[in-house]
Design an enzyme around this catalytic site. Structure first.
Site, PDB file in Angstrom:
ATOM      1  N   ILE A  97     -10.368   8.730   1.465  1.00 58.17           N
ATOM      2  CA  ILE A  97     -10.225   7.560   0.331  1.00 58.17           C
ATOM      3  C   ILE A  97     -10.180   6.589   1.385  1.00 58.17           C
ATOM      4  O   ILE A  97      -9.737   6.136   2.154  1.00 58.17           O
ATOM      5  CB  ILE A  97      -8.800   7.844  -0.244  1.00 58.17           C
ATOM      6  N   GLY A 135      -3.189  -3.910  11.214  1.00 60.44           N
ATOM      7  CA  GLY A 135      -3.523  -4.447   9.822  1.00 60.44           C
ATOM      8  C   GLY A 135      -5.160  -4.546  10.049  1.00 60.44           C
ATOM      9  O   GLY A 135      -5.718  -3.787   9.074  1.00 60.44           O
ATOM     10  N   PHE A 188     -19.629 -14.148  24.813  1.00 58.20           N
ATOM     11  CA  PHE A 188     -19.190 -12.757  24.268  1.00 58.20           C
ATOM     12  C   PHE A 188     -17.589 -12.760  23.694  1.00 58.20           C
ATOM     13  O   PHE A 188     -17.159 -11.878  23.463  1.00 58.20           O
ATOM     14  CB  PHE A 188     -19.504 -11.653  24.822  1.00 58.20           C
ATOM     15  N   ASN A 220      -7.912  11.577   4.528  1.00 60.11           N
ATOM     16  CA  ASN A 220      -7.602  11.636   3.346  1.00 60.11           C
ATOM     17  C   ASN A 220      -8.940  11.504   2.366  1.00 60.11           C
ATOM     18  O   ASN A 220      -8.833  11.741   0.889  1.00 60.11           O
ATOM     19  CB  ASN A 220      -6.405  10.750   2.810  1.00 60.11           C
ATOM     20  N   HIS A 276      -4.632   3.982  -3.018  1.00 60.24           N
ATOM     21  CA  HIS A 276      -4.626   3.370  -1.603  1.00 60.24           C
ATOM     22  C   HIS A 276      -3.639   2.104  -1.736  1.00 60.24           C
ATOM     23  O   HIS A 276      -2.904   1.690  -0.957  1.00 60.24           O
ATOM     24  CB  HIS A 276      -5.940   2.887  -1.357  1.00 60.24           C
ATOM     25  N   HIS A 311       0.922  -1.103   0.012  1.00 62.41           N
ATOM     26  CA  HIS A 311      -0.048   0.020  -0.039  1.00 62.41           C
ATOM     27  C   HIS A 311       0.832   1.141  -0.205  1.00 62.41           C
ATOM     28  O   HIS A 311       1.489   1.568   0.896  1.00 62.41           O
ATOM     29  CB  HIS A 311      -1.133  -0.110   1.231  1.00 62.41           C
ATOM     30  N   GLY A 350     -10.446   4.106   8.046  1.00 64.55           N
ATOM     31  CA  GLY A 350     -11.022   2.586   8.310  1.00 64.55           C
ATOM     32  C   GLY A 350     -11.006   2.356   9.795  1.00 64.55           C
ATOM     33  O   GLY A 350     -11.948   1.817  10.298  1.00 64.55           O
ATOM     34  N   GLU A 383     -16.513  -5.156  25.256  1.00 64.60           N
ATOM     35  CA  GLU A 383     -15.792  -6.580  25.217  1.00 64.60           C
ATOM     36  C   GLU A 383     -14.559  -6.180  24.165  1.00 64.60           C
ATOM     37  O   GLU A 383     -13.517  -6.721  24.698  1.00 64.60           O
ATOM     38  CB  GLU A 383     -16.640  -7.706  24.878  1.00 64.60           C
ATOM     39  N   HIS A 385     -26.939 -16.136  25.275  1.00 63.76           N
ATOM     40  CA  HIS A 385     -25.744 -15.955  26.160  1.00 63.76           C
ATOM     41  C   HIS A 385     -24.954 -17.333  26.639  1.00 63.76           C
ATOM     42  O   HIS A 385     -24.226 -17.543  27.383  1.00 63.76           O
ATOM     43  CB  HIS A 385     -26.486 -15.637  27.494  1.00 63.76           C
ATOM     44  N   HIS A 398     -19.587 -18.174  32.848  1.00 62.84           N
ATOM     45  CA  HIS A 398     -21.093 -18.768  32.538  1.00 62.84           C
ATOM     46  C   HIS A 398     -20.689 -19.432  31.170  1.00 62.84           C
ATOM     47  O   HIS A 398     -21.100 -19.087  29.933  1.00 62.84           O
ATOM     48  CB  HIS A 398     -21.816 -17.424  32.288  1.00 62.84           C
TER      49      HIS A 398
END
Lengths: 671, 671
Positions: free
Chosen positions: B194, B124, B440, B192, B265, B35, B163, B414, B476, B464
């Site tokens: 983009i 990344g 979770f 930027n 990019h 990139h 991102g 979390e 859950h 749990h």
């Protein structure tokens, strides 16, 4: 709070809202578990919503043009169960409330869409409901564009708590809704400043109003116990051309000794405190008893939408027949008649031309012929459109000025995409599929699991499915993700070996009614391995004999996806040495496990040694290697037992042993 | 952009920044992947940061009081590799840059912390770096409170892209940082506009400045190509008492034909366009060649911090010896000498009192004795403190006015918790552990995987851990989550059967240097099964014989966690019928797999039939049932093959067959 003043100001409203609070207290006490405070705090908001705004007909919970009501703060499930009982839904007699959280009841701890028609989505894992709701609202826009406002014209209402807003997925969803000006989405935030650990300020001091505004939402702030303010806010929200968040300042566990405390979040079961609360409400009937005038008033609310529903049916019947049929077919998740022939023709053409092609590219080609005959599909990608190959030429892009567009640029929001796709599927009339790199299954996981639990056929397009991704390295190379999806109940994981299997996988995914699909697709080119055309969908069997042994069968190689051609090349080496070798392609372990014993035995008979080949972790493979008539000491696996590395793909496949030579050696070592 | 004007305005700055751009173009071209645009766009910001603000000494990358630099937008890895080469880090000679993205190079596609000392974290997967950084900044505050500002006083600088900000996890982290006023955290947003699919506005129109302000951050907006503005903003940021976000308006791929486009990019490899760009920069040397005056200037920057580092060493040496030793021990992840004796004493006391206790409660008891002797531990929970049992009496609560507090109320975040814990571990000097419901795991997954990849010993307390959660229901109740964590390389998954095994698991987790731990703990009470005291840590072997067969060994029952006592009861039934039955407790499959063949054979000899018992999916079990001297047709499994249900736990265990009777029946059916 001065409850007397509240009751006196709006006595009719008060008694209706109190019915919710009393039923909540009774059900939680009977179950000796649950969450009392949230339904008690939001009873006023919900009462006004159901009484004056929500378009619904309790006698017809599946009326396609109903407003959708989503309880994102799913732990407050007694709110929705109370409402469904009070308004007269047949599936919610008082016995269901008495059986709250018991085996077999519709009134599960958290609302479960597959237990009752009127429950739009399964919530509890926080943030999911509000993220689903964005998909619901997008689906409404899309279907309105497709069928017209006479048959599709409804709102999506959400109750969300502080927990929903703290979860990252809600921000992914909220920013999406703002970007797309989903004006028919209305979120009511239960702003009670309480979480399990204490006041919200213990862990958060975000200005939520400012944050929603930053995401281009309309925001209204009200007293969540004032019915006039609630009513006015909902009216204003419906008139806005932006999605609206109504910040409802409420008191958790209103009127109970635990009001405004984190204790109030949980199960309030103390008998004396319950009695005191009911007394303060002016509620004098026994447990699970609602005064008949209050129940009647609620039932009238339940019937409020019946005329509108009938009028809708008349309008619907006036739509052209073809449109009606498509609408109903999509809603019923029936495949169009043309699909089977389309897939067969595609497969035949592939078999004849035998291209070398990445399965992600094959997937695009298959979608290119399927999307035109399936107007219910909606594609998208989490900012990897060119890599996931999810956009076909006829879809158009969904946008503020193109609501009929069927492709969504989801942005870098894998989790929000998955949750919103679930919302589209739950809304009905849409078959969503969306792509990201397979490694980012991790980001989408909570919603992928819920798709499986909710029994909806969301399709997850997971490209770059192994070390074959190459230089981007181990952060982007899945190794455990096939195992992760396969470990999830009610999930089809497809790892097609070529374009033929890819088309077969799509046929299954687009026919599925109650099971989500994960398509694991390569970045790199693969040769066509299905060189003989079959009308039958062999992938439907989960595994099949791709190349049989010549001579005595001594070896069975079982492979998936990008390793099938390696297995075929290994077979060539072994056969050249006179070692009879069968190659089994196994594009879907779950479907193979569903086949009868006789078929499985035909594919995997005993006797021969076995080698599994897949560029992923071994977990899940031993059932086919040692199990299923296999033998300990007579089976081996060529796979990954560590994270990958950053290097060109060919070098990585060589380095990690995915070569015909290595596979053949492993087999010979077992003989 | 008028590059000539930029160059003329600040010629020295320009040539240094251009070196980054040129090296990026050269390395991406050599690799033919990568990139280019991001390093080219942020070269000015990074140059000013390294030249004027970042406290570092290239000759000593591990200096504990260095500022931390985190490249959250990890795809722009050539930015950091260029900087490390230019400033003279020994591990980054020009050859490394020439080998960008090749097998064995330190210059992997994305920055990998385990490949080079100066890479603080692996990035990344978007949003992770910025979420890690919150943990880095919290660790700095905690250690400053513990050791004083003379030895701990540094900043955490982050470069994040669009991102990163779209991913939900970043909002979890950003709101945490705002809540805790982490004033030494400075994020530079590469604004930027983009993304891969096109302009950001395709999928997002969030007002990021307003959103950061809503999260209680200080925000500064600048031209990201103006070195004076960059310098002033960094100076202002350091003076703020809030975390600061600097919105740097930049041009992706500055000066290249692909500037300001999504093409920019990716990998810019066209030779003519590269030549044109270099010409526009005024860069005349060949590929990978940096003019000696420019290289010298950069190397001076690399030496800038050496005096400060030496002064720090002098101050450090003046700290009391005990403090120095603790500091160094914690940094080296060495366990304190007392730990072994503490664990033994705890186990002895448990064995003698044989309590019935949930393993989550046992975990709290173990932590209650371990935390006081491990000042480096930091506990927390994602708003389930009372349920996860993660808070012990001596920790204190981390807050703005109590930086020495060692307990974090993470809120309903979390994913943010997991990522920030990773940041703490990466910072060094802290051993973080944090809890949520095991289900979770899904939310925390992306960061749990990265902990394993990054080789850091983050501990995840997952309570749990099965249908034993009861009434909250299938949303859950984990069923596939043991398999998910076990499928992940370099991860210890502990499922202790009682308080003794729980303490042993904690001993391993708190001794681990390069492997994260997942502790799978029950909600419900379990009897003590280790009734004979052993000084040795049996959990370290992964599995062991808990109760041997009396008479001929016909059956081996293998169980984990809450099912071990069920297996013991089944053994009683079988022995009563004269069927010799061994029970193997298997608290950690990964550690058992690491034992030598002789030990594994002693625990799991051939001959007997086998039944595995675990309230989770079968995936991963067949290696112990059919494999490892087992036999197809002579093994079975009592587990889950579907999602759970909402009902009281005891009824669920009965319903799904986790009873002594059912296990005994399964075994007998195999005989």
């Amino acid at each position: 709070m001065d409850l007397t003043a509240l009751a006196r100001a709006n006595p009719d409203h008060w008694s209706k809202a109190t019915a919710i609070r009393a039923l909540t207290l009774d059900a939680v006490a009977a179950a000796n578990s649950g969450h009392s405070g949230m339904p008690m705090g939001m009873a006023d908001v919900a009462t006004v919503l159901f009484e004056k705004h929500l378009k619904f007909d309790a006698s017809n919970p599946l009326w396609p043009d109903r407003d959708r009501f989503i309880l994102s703060a799913g732990h407050g499930s007694m709110l929705i169960y109370s409402l469904l009982h009070l308004t007269g839904y047949e599936q919610f007699p008082i016995e269901e409330l008495k059986n709250f959280r018991q085996m077999g009841a519709r009134t599960a701890g958290h609302p479960e869409n597959f237990l009752a028609d009127a429950i739009e989505t399964t919530t509890g894992p926080l943030g999911q409901g509000i993220a689903n709701s964005v998909g619901f609202a997008m689906a409404e826009e899309m279907l309105r564009a497709q069928y017209g406002a006479k048959v599709v014209d409804h709102h999506t209402y959400v109750i969300a708590g502080d927990g929903c807003l703290m979860e990252g997925v809600s921000q992914e969803a909220i920013t999406l809704a703002g970007r797309h000006k989903l004006s028919k989405l209305i979120v009511m935030w239960d702003n009670n400043n309480i979480t399990i650990d204490g006041p919200v300020t213990l862990s958060d001091n975000t200005d939520q109003v400012a944050r929603f505004k930053a995401a281009q939402w309309h925001v209204i702030e009200i007293d969540g116990h004032n019915p006039d303010e609630i009513d006015a806010a909902l009216t204003e929200a419906k008139a806005s051309d932006l999605p609206t968040m109504i910040a409802c300042k409420t008191h958790i566990a209103l009127g109970h000794a635990a009001q405004d405390t984190s204790k109030g979040h949980g199960a309030l079961t103390d008998a004396d405190q319950m009695a005191d609360a009911k007394k303060a409400y002016g509620w004098t009937t026994g447990p699970f008893e609602v005064p008949s005038d209050v129940k009647s008033a609620w039932e009238e609310i339940g019937k409020r939408g019946a005329d509108e529903r009938r009028a809708w049916e008349e309008r619907f019947d006036k739509m052209p027949r073809a449109k009606r049929e498509t609408f109903n077919r999509a809603l019923a998740l029936e495949a169009p008649k043309k699909m089977s022939a389309t897939v067969k023709a595609f497969k035949k053409q592939i078999t004849e031309s035998a291209p070398k092609m990445a399965t992600r590219a094959a997937s695009e080609k298959a979608l290119e012929v399927l999307n035109p005959i399936l107007p219910e599909t909606v594609g998208g990608s989490a900012d990897l459109t060119g890599s996931n190959n999810t956009k076909t030429s006829d879809l158009g892009v969904f946008d503020v000025d193109n609501r009929g567009g069927r492709y969504v640029y989801w942005g870098i929001r894998e989790h929000g995409m998955a949750a919103a796709m679930n919302g589209m599927a739950l809304h009905g009339g849409i078959r969503p599929y969306g792509g990201t790199f397979m490694c980012f299954t991790d980001y989408a996981r909570p919603s992928m699991r819920l798709a499986a639990l909710m029994q909806i056929p969301t399709a997850f397009v997971m490209t770059h499915d192994s070390i074959g991704l190459g230089e981007d390295g181990p952060t982007h190379q899945p190794v455990e993700h096939l195992a992760i999806s396969r470990a999830t109940p009610n999930t089809y994981v497809f790892r097609p070996a070529d374009a033929v299997e890819t088309a077969e996988a799509w046929e299954i995914a687009f026919t599925s009614k109650t099971t989500p699909s994960v398509l694991s697709l390569t970045r790199q080119g693969l040769p066509t391995v299905r060189l003989e055309h079959k009308n039958n969908n062999l992938t439907e069997k989960g595994a099949y004999v791709l190349a049989d042994a010549e001579g005595k069968r001594q070896v069975i190689l079982i492979a998936t996806g990008s390793e099938v051609h390696v297995a075929l090349a290994a077979r060539d080496l072994l056969q050249a040495e006179g070692i009879g070798t069968r190659v089994v392609s196994m594009p879907c372990m779950e479907l193979f496990a569903e086949q009868d014993e006789a078929y499985r035995k035909r594919v995997l008979p005993g006797g021969a040694v076995r080698v599994g080949v897949e560029a992923g972790m071994r977990q899940g493979w031993d059932q086919w290697l040692f199990g299923e008539r296999g033998k300990y000491g007579k089976a081996d696996f060529v796979g990954m037992d560590r994270f990958g590395a950053s290097a060109p793909a060919e070098e990585l496949f060589e380095r990690f042993g995915f070569t015909a030579e290595n596979v053949a050696e492993k087999a010979k070592a077992l003989l």
